[in-house]
Write an enzyme that holds these catalytic residues in place. Structure first.
Site, PDB file in Angstrom:
ATOM      1  N   TYR A  90       4.167  59.059 103.867  1.00  0.00           N
ATOM      2  CA  TYR A  90       3.913  57.710 103.299  1.00  0.00           C
ATOM      3  C   TYR A  90       3.535  57.019 104.442  1.00  0.00           C
ATOM      4  O   TYR A  90       4.278  56.247 105.521  1.00  0.00           O
ATOM      5  CB  TYR A  90       5.293  57.314 102.522  1.00  0.00           C
ATOM      6  CG  TYR A  90       5.584  57.981 101.403  1.00  0.00           C
ATOM      7  CD1 TYR A  90       4.691  58.833 100.687  1.00  0.00           C
ATOM      8  CD2 TYR A  90       6.867  57.811 100.935  1.00  0.00           C
ATOM      9  CE1 TYR A  90       5.145  59.440  99.565  1.00  0.00           C
ATOM     10  CE2 TYR A  90       7.520  58.526  99.916  1.00  0.00           C
ATOM     11  CZ  TYR A  90       6.482  59.354  99.183  1.00  0.00           C
ATOM     12  OH  TYR A  90       6.951  60.119  98.102  1.00  0.00           O
ATOM     13  N   PRO A 140       8.056  56.509  87.764  1.00  0.00           N
ATOM     14  CA  PRO A 140       9.395  56.452  86.532  1.00  0.00           C
ATOM     15  C   PRO A 140       8.724  55.378  85.711  1.00  0.00           C
ATOM     16  O   PRO A 140       9.044  55.377  84.575  1.00  0.00           O
ATOM     17  CB  PRO A 140      10.510  56.284  87.105  1.00  0.00           C
ATOM     18  CG  PRO A 140      10.192  55.426  88.556  1.00  0.00           C
ATOM     19  CD  PRO A 140       9.058  56.243  89.102  1.00  0.00           C
TER      20      PRO A 140
END
Length: 284
Positions: free
Chosen positions: A63, A208
């Site tokens: 990341y 999600p």
């Protein structure tokens, strides 16, 4: 409002965390590449998450690369009461470019560097970000097992695997978590979730909230959310929490207001009928 209202899940029998965490991928620049536009705001966001009871933070060496881990260190070290999970196994060469790489030497390097960036002597949960199909799984996990035996990793997890790969990995070493793409609109990994739950393995759904479409103002949950007086994202997270006690959602954001809305989903309890209605709405 507290993430603790979502209940808890225990990783590896000894790490109990609130069942609503935070995914730190978005604490980076466009394409998950380079630094964020406002680093100080990301620091404040992480600290606010902890104030709201979030005690599980998920990140990865890729990341940024490295940027997310560095910001987590700046904001939260020494992590009192927190579990910081990180990953390696994806090489970054450009924005939005991800190349599986789990050579044992590379994995060792990335574990050592994550230890340094996070400022810890042991990583509580280290996940193999992708299985490298060019290298035997036993070699990939074997190096991580060696690092665990050296005291540099506490528990091991996997990311984006099938039931077959989970079973193969568990024959090599205990696995405490699986992190796969999963949300109300993308449930193709139901078998992996169910297998993880049966084996006492936590299931950490990435994306999600389906990265936006599921929770759009004109999306499939908008009407149901308005009727209930909550947001579509809160319903989507509440559905995940009800789906399985093994579920540990990690919604990510760079916006404090969105963070607070996500954590407030822990207060929502769905009936069985509401759970089924949301599943049908998302399926179209």
């Amino acid at each position: 409002m507290s993430a603790a209202q979502a209940g808890t899940v225990t990783l590896g029998g000894d790490l109990t965390v609130n069942r609503l965490g935070f995914g730190a991928m978005r604490l980076t620049g466009p394409g998950v590449w380079g630094p964020p536009a406002d680093r100080a705001a990301c620091v404040r966001l992480l600290r606010r998450a902890v104030d709201l009871g979030v005690n599980f933070i998920d990140t990865a060496d890729s990341y940024g690369p490295y940027v997310s881990e560095e910001i987590i260190h700046e904001a939260l070290h020494p992590y009192d009461g927190l579990v910081i999970a990180t990953k390696a196994g994806l090489l970054r060469t450009a924005p939005d470019k991800w190349i599986p790489l789990a050579n044992p030497h590379y994995l060792r390097q990335e574990v050592e560097m994550s230890l340094r960036r996070l400022g810890v002597e042991r990583i509580d949960l280290f996940q193999l970000h992708r299985v490298d199909r060019h290298i035997p799984l036993a070699d990939q996990l074997g190096e991580l097992v060696t690092l665990r035996d050296e005291g540099k990793i506490r528990h091991l997890g996997l990311s984006q695997v099938s039931v077959k790969w989970l079973d193969a990995a568990q024959k090599i070493t205990p696995i405490v978590s699986v992190q796969n793409r999963y949300n109300l609109a993308d449930r193709k990994d139901d078998p992996v979730l169910d297998a993880a739950a049966e084996r006492g393995v936590a299931f950490i759904p990435w994306a999600p909230l389906a990265a936006g479409p599921l929770i759009a103002a004109d999306g499939p949950l908008a009407g149901l959310a308005a009727a209930r007086g909550v947001t579509p994202s809160q319903l989507a997270l509440a559905w995940l929490l009800k789906r399985s006690p093994a579920m540990l959602p990690i919604p990510g954001t760079a916006n404090v207001e969105h963070l607070e809305q996500n954590v407030a989903a822990a207060e929502i309890t769905l009936t069985d009928a509401e759970f089924d209605e949301l599943a049908a709405a998302a399926a179209g």
